[in-house]
Each structure stands twice: as C-alpha cells, then as structure tokens.
Write an enzyme that holds these catalytic residues in place. Structure first.
Site, short mmCIF file in Angstrom:
data_model
loop_
_atom_site.label_atom_id
_atom_site.label_comp_id
_atom_site.label_asym_id
_atom_site.label_seq_id
_atom_site.Cartn_x
_atom_site.Cartn_y
_atom_site.Cartn_z
N ASP A 5 0.86 -1.18 0.00
CA ASP A 5 0.00 0.00 0.00
C ASP A 5 0.90 1.24 0.00
OD1 ASP A 5 -2.23 1.52 0.12
OD2 ASP A 5 -2.74 1.06 2.20
N ASP A 57 -3.23 2.57 -5.94
CA ASP A 57 -2.07 2.62 -5.05
C ASP A 57 -1.94 1.42 -4.11
OD1 ASP A 57 -4.29 3.20 -3.59
OD2 ASP A 57 -3.42 4.85 -2.46
N GLU A 58 -2.66 0.34 -4.37
CA GLU A 58 -2.45 -0.84 -3.53
C GLU A 58 -2.71 -2.12 -4.33
OE1 GLU A 58 -5.35 -1.65 -0.46
OE2 GLU A 58 -6.71 -0.16 -1.28
#
Lengths: 373, 425
Positions: B42, B135-136
């Site tokens: 993350d 973003d993860e």
C-alpha cells in the site's frame, strides 16, 4: 357489434397486424388492436404511433360496431382455437367486454373504447406508384441486411429510397449502410415516382412490409410524401412515418475505380467462408483472404479455438493480395447474389471493395476491409 | 527466528537490535519469516506524497489533496493527519482543523501513471499481482525464492527500497499467509512500514481487534454486531459457523473463517479492466445544456487519452449524471464500431446528454467507455461518414502536438463554449 368469421381468416389478419404492437408500451391503448365491423367485413388496425397497419377480412356481420382489445392476447387465443372453426365475436352483452365464442369455448376480453384509439394522419401522399410484390421483395432483401442499428446515427436506421439517374436512365434506388458495408439496388423508375423526394423508410416498417409480401401476389402500391409512406398489398394497408434526417452522400464511397477483378463461384465461396468463420471469435469474425494467381485461400485464427484454412479456385490476374473481411458481412452479401458468379473489384487491403452480382448488374455492394493479423 | 535487514537485506542475526552489515535498526524478525508468501503493498498517503515528491517545498507542510469548494479530502499527508485531518472528511472541516494546509487539486492522470510505475516494479518481482486500486495491490510470492535468491520477505524489503529509490514515494507492506491478514498487516505500521502476521499469532492477534477490522464490516454492520454483543473478533471466535450463518447469512460464514485467520481467496492477477471512465463534480450545479457539453468534452479527451495509452478502445459509451438531489442517472449507447477517439466518444455523449436536458441541475457529469478491444479493431474507415478518416487524422495530429508541447498546446474551441454560451445567473 356482432360478427362471425372463420378462425383461419381471423388468425391471418391478426398475424399481420399484431406484429406492429410493441410488447411493452406505456400507453395502454397502444397494446390493443382496433376491431371495426361493417358491411360484411372486419377491419383490424394496430399502431405504435410511428407505424399503423390495417387489414380487411370478409366476415358475416350481423351488427356493425367497433372496439379495441389487447392485441397479443387476442392473437394467442385465436391461434389456439381449432382450425376450420367459426368464431363469433360480439360486444354489448356486458360493459367493457368483448365476447368470443368458438364451439364450446367462450372467452371474455376487456376492451378499451375505440374512440380512444389513435388514428395516424396520412396527410397527402402525392407520389403513387406500383410494382410486383416479388420485385419489391427483392429490392428490400438486397438492401435491408445493411441497415444500421446504431442509435446515434438514426438516419442510417432504414432504407434510403430515392429517384436517381443511371447512364441517362431514371431509376428508383434503394440504399442502406451501417458504415461497414453498403448495398445499393436499383430498378427502372416506375411512372408516378418521378420527382419523388428521397425518403428513409425505418427498419421496422421495412420488416413489416417484407412480412406482408411473403404470402402476397400481384402488385404492391406505394404512396408517399416527404414525411409518410403507405404500402398497400392485397387487403393490408401499412402506413409509416419516415425518418427525418439526411442520408449520407453514399455515391462518394462507392469505389468504381477499383481495378483488380476477382471472380468467385458464389456457392463455393459462401461455403468456404462459412466453414472457416466457425473458428473466428464472435467479436470480430475476421476472415483473411489471400489471393495469388487463380487461388483464393481463406483463413481464420482464434487464440481460443484454433485455426482454419480453405482454398478455392478463382479467376484473378493481378499481383498477390491479402485482405480481411468480417465473415458475416461476406455471407450476407453472398446470400443476395442470384447469379452463379460474383465479381469482387479490389484496390488494396485497406480500401473499400466493390462486389457485383453477375446476373444482376443493378445491385452493387461495398464492403470495408478489416485489419487481420 | 528469521531476520532480514530492511535497508541492506542482510539475513544475519542482528546485534543489539542493529544490522551487523549496515548498522540499520530496521530489522524484520519473525519465526515464520521464511514461510510467508502473500503480501499486501500500500502506498503511503499516495496522492499527497506524489505531490510532495514533485514539489520539495511542500516536504514539511501539511498537504491535502482534494476538491476546493465543496470537495472532500481524498488523501492527506502524515503531517496533516497530526492535526486530525482524515480522508473522506469534508474540506471545510479539514481546513478548520488545519488552516495552514496546502490544498492541491487531484491530478488523477499523474497518480495513475505513477501507480502504474509502482505496479511495474511489483510485476518485476512476481506476475501474481492483483491491483485493488491505483495505489495498492496483493502479491503472491510463492515459488519465487530460488529466482530471487531469498525469502519473500527479503524480496519485498528490496522492492520497497527500490520503489523509494526509483519512484520517490514510500510504501507499507504487510506479509502473511493469506490476503485477509496481509491487508491488515500493511496497515499496522504505516508509513514506510513492514508488518508480519504469522500462523502462530494470527488467532490471538485477531482476538484483541475490533470487528470492523474485517472486510465487509462497515459502520452500519458494526453497530448491528455490537448490538448483538459482538464488539471484538474474540466475540466472533466464540460463536460457531452455523449460528453466524443463521444470523447474518452468507457473510456469517466469512466472519467465522476470517475471525480464525482463515481466508481461501487466492491472488488473482486476471482482474481485467472492464471500462475506462472519467467524471467531474462541479463547483456549482449546472443545468445549462451548452455548459454541460463544454464540461463533457475534456472528460472525453481524458478517457480517449487513456484508451490510446493502453492501446485499447470500446464500443459502449455510458454517460453518468448526478442531479443536485444526488440521484444518479446513467445512460448508455452502443456504437457501430469500437472507438478510442475523443470526438466519437463526445458525439455519443452529447447524443445521450440531449435527452437529459430538462431544467434539472446536475452536480456531476461523467463518461465511460466499455466493451474494450484492441486498438487495431477501433475506428475502422466508415462508409457512412466519409469525413471520419479526416477527423481521426486531425485528432491524432493534435495528440502528437500535445505529446511534444504539453496538453494545453492545442485545444478545441468547444472547451470554451461554456464561457461564450453561459447564461446570466
């Protein structure tokens, strides 16, 4: 209203008109068929507000009158009645009810008042001409497969019917295109069509007209203005609004200058396309045509299902060429070709290709190639 | 006990808590270190950290990324968090808590590009990467030990360093034996964290956690559970599966297994994109037709740019509108062929929009393209539109100019129509 009619006559008429009625409609009376009885005949009318169909049938009318009932229900009932039976249709026994009696069966359908049934105003239809039903049928068949279903380009959702000049002669032309293929068919301009405006007949009207022609004989009469068309065939009259739009300038895209002729036997070509296309993916249906000397190699590959190749003999004199097409579009055109041979006029692998019918020079098809790997 | 130095990846046992090779104090130590393969990665305060990376003057300032007037906080940096700013908080509230915060409008295009770079580095480690958002992502490093010459933990420590060095942002990693626990682990030690949950400690660790730590348990469901006397995962661990299913339906079964640290879902990299879309929320509600069209155009350009980047296109165009009263309207149309051209997407969008102009004011407009196929099948020459090839050529020329001189080098006049046609308000 009270009348008696033979089941098969009633079924035939209902079969024609009930197709016009949309299964889902927000205005209740549009689900209904208008029934009017007078002077020894029954008149059925159905409409979706863009298209209206009216059919007459002989009936034994003992009391004139009119009403409306749900079209699909009425049709389904009559379809299930025994063949050859006499059907008695009457109103007046009970408020808001149509009674049907046939042998020992008795059914009641709720009605809506006939005064509420929308009448489609025809207006004046100044251009009137006629042609044999089989001629009209062919005119439709050879163009309707190319009608677009694309909603954003509504002006392509029909057949463009217009008068034109071809080699100094007046012709009536029928054109349809969806951007991928184009069909243009013509016949000598019937008297009465001279000076007619170019009109776009919507897909649904085209389909309904075509359905009527199947079991008809003799001539069809066509009357039109720049907003409406009326087609009369036998006991049926169909009136439709026309599409209010401008059909594109199709003449510019027909590649009459293509100079590489390829002649194929239609039956073996169609059979080969059909076989090879079994392999293609549903989304693209791409078939590759590789032409070298007098051999045409059709092939298709799909990452999921495999590959297929078939060779057929053709007549081709120009340099080797590879070109891809949508298999379904090739088959659609092949189906409309009446002669034994078809002629493809090619230019290069990214330009439109012209297809002609050996037996009928009045039909011209244009096909856009597609990229194949 | 297994060890990995997060800075030099040495696996030697530390002395006095320091790496014997480089002296770093960032040591991973866990008895199951070598046996765990499922990770969740993350990015830390992603949008805010990207902005800080691109503007070093922001490094020591509280940064909030989000819409200005009536937007919400999308991300805030860790400095802003110290003032009590949280994501999804209305902007006015956030600014009340942290009046000195620098508010930056989101540049999704940029975040997406950097997210893709991060994903690229992840894929260099294993093909088993399942992105959850920009973003993860989950990663399964099972079977990579020999390839990378070390345990997954070591490979991940190296990956985190590489992302810092090559891209300039920090990430937090959770390592465990399934997705449920890996995701929890990555949140335990943010930012720049690395947490491990092994099989031995999973159940006792979970016992002490509140129920809303679990996926599928939001505020409402939590209240429901608490009402039933279930506040912690320990409470769940005391109940058998049949009872939970009888009470809560299928989710009851998931609660049962998750509470015991069991999650059978595998990392699935095959989650393909189904559509590409863009939307915008207006500062003030808009009812005017021309203004809406003008706001639609840049979105079409954005969607088109992304389709072109990814060498794909689609034939299903969906228009999305949200009324001033938050009613969501979506309208779709299928084109005659797949497209990646802004012009074609816009034409379809305008067609759909025209039917929704009825005096209603809208607060949001969006456009999306689905039915995705390869670029080779897009925008074939069109017999019914002889001008289409010329328009496509014009658009590709504009794209080429923009690629060289920037996005604002060349714009269509239609983008300004809003100003010309704006009615007096």
């Amino acid at each position: 209203m009270r009348l008696t009619i033979e089941r098969s006559a009633l079924l035939r008429s209902l079969g024609h008109v009930h197709g016009v009625v949309e299964r889902r409609t927000t205005i209740p009376i549009l689900s209904n068929v208008l029934i009017r009885a007078d002077d020894g005949r029954l008149v059925l009318t159905a409409t979706d507000m863009d298209l209206a169909m009216q059919e007459r049938a002989a009936a034994d009318v003992t009391q004139a009158g009119s009403t409306t009932v749900a079209a699909h229900t009425f049709y389904d009932i009559v379809r299930k009645l025994p063949d050859g039976a006499q059907v008695e249709v009457r109103t007046g026994t009970e408020q808001g009810v149509l009674q049907l009696r046939c042998g020992r069966s008795s059914l009641k359908l709720s009605t809506l008042p006939s005064e509420d049934f929308p009448v489609m105003a025809e207006g004046e239809l100044p251009y009137v001409f006629a042609m044999p039903v089989d001629v009209l049928g062919r005119l439709i068949d050879r163009t309707r497969f190319a009608i677009s279903t694309e909603e954003t380009r509504y002006y392509l959702n029909g057949i463009y019917l217009h008068a034109a000049k071809q080699s100094g002669k007046d012709v009536l032309r029928s054109v349809a295109t969806d951007g991928h293929r184009l069909a243009r068919v013509e016949l000598p301009l019937p008297p009465g069509a001279r000076g007619m405006p170019g009109v776009i007949v919507p897909r649904k009207a085209v389909q309904e007209i075509r359905r009527l022609l199947d079991d008809a004989e003799g001539e069809a009469e066509i009357a039109l203005s720049d907003t409406k068309i009326r087609v009369s065939v036998g006991d049926v009259v169909l009136t439709s609004k026309l599409i209010d739009g401008t059909f594109p300038d199709y003449e510019r895209v027909i590649p009459f200058a293509n100079d590489k002729p390829l002649r194929v036997n239609v039956a073996s070509f169609a059979q080969a396309v059909d076989l090879v296309s079994t392999i293609t993916s549903d989304k693209t249906r791409a078939v590759k045509l590789k032409i070298d000397k007098d051999t045409l190699t059709l092939s298709a590959t799909s990452p999921d299902s495999g590959s297929a190749t078939e060779e057929i003999e053709v007549a081709y004199r120009d340099g080797p060429m590879e070109i891809g097409f949508n298999a379904r579009y090739l088959l659609d055109i092949a189906q409309q070709i009446v002669g034994e041979d078809a002629e493809f006029m090619l230019s290069d692998s990214s330009s439109p290709t012209l297809v002609r019918d050996d037996a009928d020079p009045s039909a011209v098809y244009v096909l856009m190639p597609m990229r194949v790997g | 006990m297994g060890y990995v130095c997060r800075d030099c990846q040495s696996t030697a046992a530390p002395e006095d808590g320091r790496c014997t090779a480089c002296g770093s104090g960032r040591i991973l130590a866990h008895p199951e270190l070598d046996g765990l393969t499922i990770a969740h990665l993350d990015c830390d305060a992603f949008y805010a950290n990207v902005e800080k990376r691109d503007n070093p003057a922001l490094a020591d300032k509280p940064v909030i990324v989000g819409g200005r007037k009536r937007g919400v906080v999308l991300t805030c940096c860790y400095i802003a968090r110290r003032y009590g700013v949280r994501s999804a908080m209305p902007m006015f509230k956030a600014l009340r808590r942290c009046p000195d915060a620098v508010v930056i409008r989101p540049d999704m295009e940029k975040y997406r590009a950097i997210g893709a770079e991060v994903r690229e580095l992840m894929r260099a480690v294993t093909p088993q990467v399942e992105p959850l958002s920009v973003d993860e992502a989950f990663m399964d490093l099972g079977g990579t030990e020999r390839l990378h010459g070390g345990s997954p933990a070591r490979t991940l420590a190296r990956l985190a360093r590489r992302i810092e060095a090559d891209i300039g942002i920090t990430v937090s990693i959770g390592l465990s034996y399934n997705k449920f626990l890996a995701k929890i682990a990555s949140g335990l030690d943010k930012p720049r964290g690395f947490s491990i949950i092994g099989r031995a400690e999973a159940v006792p660790f979970l016992a002490g956690q509140p129920v809303d730590l679990m996926w599928g348990v939001g505020a409402q469901f939590k209240a429901h559970l608490v009402g039933d006397g279930i506040a912690t995962i320990a409470d769940l661990q005391a109940i058998d599966e049949a009872t939970l299913v009888a009470r809560y339906g299928t989710i009851g079964s998931r609660l049962y297994w998750f509470a015991r640290g069991e999650d059978e879902r595998t990392v699935n990299p095959g989650r393909e994109r189904k559509s590409v879309s863009a939307e915008t929320t207006f500062e003030d509600d808009i009812a005017d037709h021309a203004t809406l069209e003008a706001r639609l155009w840049p979105l079409c350009e954005k969607v088109s740019a992304r389709l072109k980047d990814d060498e794909i296109g689609g034939d299903a165009v969906t228009l999305k509108l949200k009324t001033a009263r938050f009613r969501l309207i979506t309208r779709a149309v299928t084109l005659g062929h797949p497209t990646q051209l802004a012009e074609t997407i816009y034409r379809a969008g305008v067609h759909l929009l025209a039917r929704e102009i009825n005096g209603n004011a809208y607060r949001l407009i969006g456009i999306g393209v689905a039915g995705l196929v390869e670029a080779a099948h897009c925008d074939p020459p069109d017999l019914a539109d002889p001008g289409s090839l010329r328009r496509a050529a014009v658009e590709r020329t504009i794209d080429a100019v923009r690629a060289r001189f920037g996005d604002d080098a060349l714009v269509k006049g239609r983008r300004f129509a809003a100003h010309r046609n704006r009615r007096p308000e």
